[in-house]
Enzyme design. Structure first.
Site, short mmCIF file in Angstrom:
data_model
loop_
_atom_site.label_atom_id
_atom_site.label_comp_id
_atom_site.label_asym_id
_atom_site.label_seq_id
_atom_site.Cartn_x
_atom_site.Cartn_y
_atom_site.Cartn_z
N SER A 1 0.82 -1.21 0.00
CA SER A 1 0.00 0.00 0.00
C SER A 1 0.86 1.26 0.00
O SER A 1 0.32 2.36 -0.10
CB SER A 1 -0.95 -0.01 1.20
OG SER A 1 -0.31 -0.49 2.35
N HIS B 1 -3.19 -2.98 -5.39
CA HIS B 1 -3.43 -2.51 -4.03
C HIS B 1 -4.93 -2.59 -3.72
O HIS B 1 -5.71 -1.73 -4.14
CB HIS B 1 -2.91 -1.08 -3.85
CG HIS B 1 -3.16 -0.53 -2.48
ND1 HIS B 1 -3.35 0.79 -2.23
CD2 HIS B 1 -3.28 -1.17 -1.29
CE1 HIS B 1 -3.57 0.96 -0.94
NE2 HIS B 1 -3.55 -0.21 -0.36
N GLU C 1 -6.12 -0.04 -6.58
CA GLU C 1 -5.14 0.79 -7.27
C GLU C 1 -4.22 -0.17 -8.03
O GLU C 1 -3.59 -1.04 -7.42
CB GLU C 1 -4.31 1.60 -6.28
CG GLU C 1 -5.05 2.82 -5.76
CD GLU C 1 -4.22 3.63 -4.76
OE1 GLU C 1 -4.33 4.85 -4.78
OE2 GLU C 1 -3.48 3.02 -3.96
N ASN D 1 -3.32 6.63 -0.36
CA ASN D 1 -2.62 6.76 0.92
C ASN D 1 -1.70 7.97 0.96
O ASN D 1 -1.42 8.51 2.03
CB ASN D 1 -1.85 5.47 1.23
CG ASN D 1 -2.79 4.40 1.76
OD1 ASN D 1 -3.90 4.70 2.19
ND2 ASN D 1 -2.36 3.16 1.72
#
Ligand code: 3HC
Length: 684
Positions: A409, A430, A442, A480
């Site tokens: 991540s 991800h 992702e 993130n």
């Protein structure tokens, strides 16, 4: 050029056929064609009944959404539906695929509905921040019943044709060739008079209990929180039950126009197209074809690995799942089974489907079993050394052409790919937790990732019913990386004088499902913690050292009771104040506006950098990531759409106001400054 609507005769039945790929959206030309076809039926004395049907994959899937927001063109959809209902000859809708939105309203305008047994019928307008505005809210309760109509218009979820038959929405279910069946039905009913007009039916609305509406509102309050459209839909159905049809449609129109010109529907329509655009890969060489994926390997049967595997099992793709020890393997597969059984208990799956999914699973301790997988996804501990070791190992086992994916991540995918002999076959996948539920993936494109590998990942993402978005390599990718801005500022605000409750409240009022500290408590305050209780450098370190690791330990930023209900913690407040003193930070009153500017405006700034650096392909992809990965309120359209709605100059002003406090980490995105200066926007 022939128009999208054609007519042909079968005996004395006029068959009206629409051919407007891909989904027979009710564009101006289709609407005009339908009105003309009804006029043709009226004018031709030999025509005694009409069948309206569609070619291609589906019956009309709704109004043409791309026409929304532009000057409306005649004939309007309500006029078309009225024209059909007022036809003096019986009109039969022949439904296959999906009769959605305006498509279902056309069907409701018809006197009869014949549907293929696999068809679906629905009113997804609420998902676009709208209501069925061509008489749908007035006709649907009259035909399908009030409760059914309420459920359909507020959820937007289509019902199956069998369910439609049971509630009276469908008059006949057919299997096999639809149009001949519909023609036969039209022949049966051609002499029945008076014609059954949906708008004139009274029985189902007269028997409705008026208390139903408030009960329904109360029961669904949480689900509808923040959204305008569900209440407008309920109101319109309520009007249908208390007002003559002719007045009801006028009220419906008013409600529809309010929604259509409002900010929420614009945001939701933006997301409709954003989601579809997100699936496209820019600069993909022509003739790139995806690789075949017949079996997937998953390394790690923890929460993440198990959740990832379930997506493939549910789609009928066999999975080999590998763990280090028998106990972890059994625990992991046991959780997967329990998750499936929980879905079955809620009626979402049958017991057979649970068994079928689990039958596709091959649990093993033997890494070599990954040799026949076409894709291997690593879902091990988030640590570069551990990931590299796993990739080196799997590279030696996986067959040539197999794709190796990391579920990292944050970490640098290029560095991971470099330890393999096949960096071109390495990609990031991800998934978001819980991976069997969250829609977002992702898909991380490394410097060396081959175009066909990227395409395979995107195609597979859609096959398992996720929303895949391409991201470039950087710390935290799209989601993130932006989240980090928010979390950092939220923590600094604590030191400066805000409480976790205040910051969380601002985020929840904004429409997020939870605030930054509620989220940390849910996920585990100790995620990413260094695990040394004697090293206390941050508030988070202190909470972990005190065993306040979030909901799982009954305490985190909040105290929790045995039902996991939070209350503010005086102890945490003391910890925060001690930290302020220790760091020499003067505590002061923090306004809600400052929280918005420091936690949300900074995210927009980071989003702009992500765009500038080419980490995201387009601004709308960032919106999709935040809506599907983090619960950004759909009715605000995602951070970039929201920034456009606020006005980029306002965002820049807010950031300038906070600039001193944001230092030293903060720097402006040049793209944001540029666009704000020019009066541009990211998404419009
Ligand atoms: N208007 C315009 N374009 C539409 C459309 C619509 N109603 N529905 C789908 N499309 C386009 C998509 O944008 C996509 O275009 P692209 O290929 O250029 O990206 C293409 O059709 C195919 O769509 P999907 O990729 O979604 O295809 P699927 O096969 O996965 O799904 C579907 C088909 C179930 C029909 C799905 O497209 C869908 O749910 N469409 C929206 C239905 C809808 O919301 N209808 C209500 C419209 S509002 C309305 O009717 C108001 C009225 O009450 C007054």
């Amino acid at each position: 050029m022939p128009g999208p609507i054609s007519t042909r005769r079968h005996g004395d039945v006029l068959i009206v056929l629409s051919n407007n790929p891909p989904v027979n959206a009710l564009s101006t030309a289709v609407r005009q064609g339908l009105v003309d076809a009804i006029a043709e039926a009226e004018a031709d004395g030999d025509v005694r009944a009409v069948v309206i049907a569609c070619e291609g994959q589906t019956f009309f899937a709704g109004a043409d959404i791309s026409e929304f927001g532009k000057p409306p063109q005649q004939p309007w959809l309500p006029t078309v539906v009225e024209a059909i209902e007022n036809c003096s000859k019986p009109v039969v809708a022949a439904i296959h695929g999906t009769a959605l939105g305006g498509g279902l309203e056309i069907a409701l305008g018809c006197h009869y509905r014949v549907a293929d047994a696999s068809a679906k019928l629905g009113t997804p307008e609420v998902k676009l921040g709208l209501l069925p505005g061509a008489g749908g809210t007035q006709r649907l309760p009259r035909v399908a019943g009030v409760r059914k109509a309420l459920e359909m218009v507020t959820s937007g979820t289509p019902i199956g044709a069998r369910d439609g038959f049971a509630c009276g929405l469908v008059d006949r279910l057919v299997e096999g060739d639809l149009i001949p069946h519909a023609v036969a039905y039209a022949e049966e009913v051609r002499d029945v008079r008076p014609l059954p007009k949906s708008s004139e039916r009274q029985g189902k609305i007269e028997e409705c209990d008026p208390a139903l509406f408030d009960d329904f509102r109360k029961a669904n309050a949480k689900r509808f929180r923040g959204f305008d459209a569900p209440e407008a839909n309920i109101k319109a159905v309520q009007i249908a039950c208390s007002t003559p049809y002719s007045e009801g449609v006028v009220e419906e129109r008013k409600l529809f126009m309010e929604l259509m010109t409002g900010a929420q529907s614009a945001a939701q329509r933006h997301l409709f197209f954003a989601e579809r655009k997100a699936g496209r890969i820019d600069r993909l060489p022509e003739n790139t074809a995806p690789r075949a994926i017949a079996r997937v390997g998953v390394i790690g049967a923890g929460t993440m690995g198990g959740g990832i595997a379930m997506n493939f099992l549910s789609a009928g793709i066999p999975v080999t799942i590998v763990e280090m020890g028998q106990e972890s393997l059994d625990r992991g597969t046991g959780i997967m089974r329990r998750n499936y059984e929980a879905s079955a208990a809620k009626g979402k799956l049958t017991a057979d489907q649970v068994e079928t999914a689990m039958d596709y699973l091959q649990p093993t301790l033997d890494f070599a079993a990954l040799a026949d997988c076409d894709l291997v996804i690593e879902a091990v501990y988030e640590n570069m050394d551990v990931k590299k070791e796993v990739f080196e190992r799997v590279d030696k086992i996986a067959k040539p052409g197999a794709i190796l994916a990391s579920n990292t991540s944050y970490l640098d995918l290029n560095e991971i790919a470099a330890v393999t002999s096949r960096p071109a076959d390495v990609v990031g996948l991800h998934f978001f937790s819980p991976a069997n539920i969250m829609k977002l993936i992702e898909v991380v494109r490394g410097d060396a990732t081959a175009p066909d590998v990227l395409l395979t990942a995107m195609t597979l993402g859609k096959r398992i019913r996720k929303v895949p978005v391409v991201a470039g390599v950087c710390h935290g990718f799209i989601g993130n990386r932006m989240l980090r801005q928010r979390q950092n500022e939220a923590t600094r605000l604590l030191l400066e004088g805000a409480s976790p409750e205040q910051i969380d409240r601002v985020h929840v009022d904004f429409g997020m499902p939870m605030g930054p500290f509620q989220m940390q408590d849910l996920a585990g305050v100790d995620i990413g913690w260094h695990r040394d209780p004697s090293r206390v450098e941050t508030i988070r370190d202190q909470l972990c050292a005190m065993e306040r690791r979030g909901q799982k330990t009954g305490a985190g930023f909040y105290d929790y009771d045995d039902k996991r209900r939070p209350t503010p913690s005086p102890l945490v407040q003391q910890v925060i104040e001690d930290f302020s003193a220790r760091n020499g930070v003067q505590r002061r009153e923090i306004t809600d506006q400052e929280i918005v500017e420091r936690t949300l405006y900074t995210m927009v700034n980071e989003g702009a950098k992500i765009l500038e650096e080419g980490i995201a392909q387009r601004a709308s992809d960032i919106d999709v990531v935040w809506v599907y990965g983090y619960g950004w309120p759909v009715y605000r359209g995602g951070p970039m759409f929201w920034a456009d709605s606020e006005g980029l100059a306002k965002i820049v002003d807010g950031l300038r106001r906070q600039e001193e406090r944001l230092k030293p980490e903060f720097s402006f995105s040049n793209l944001l400054l540029d666009m704000a200066a020019k009066g541009d926007s990211f998404t419009r």
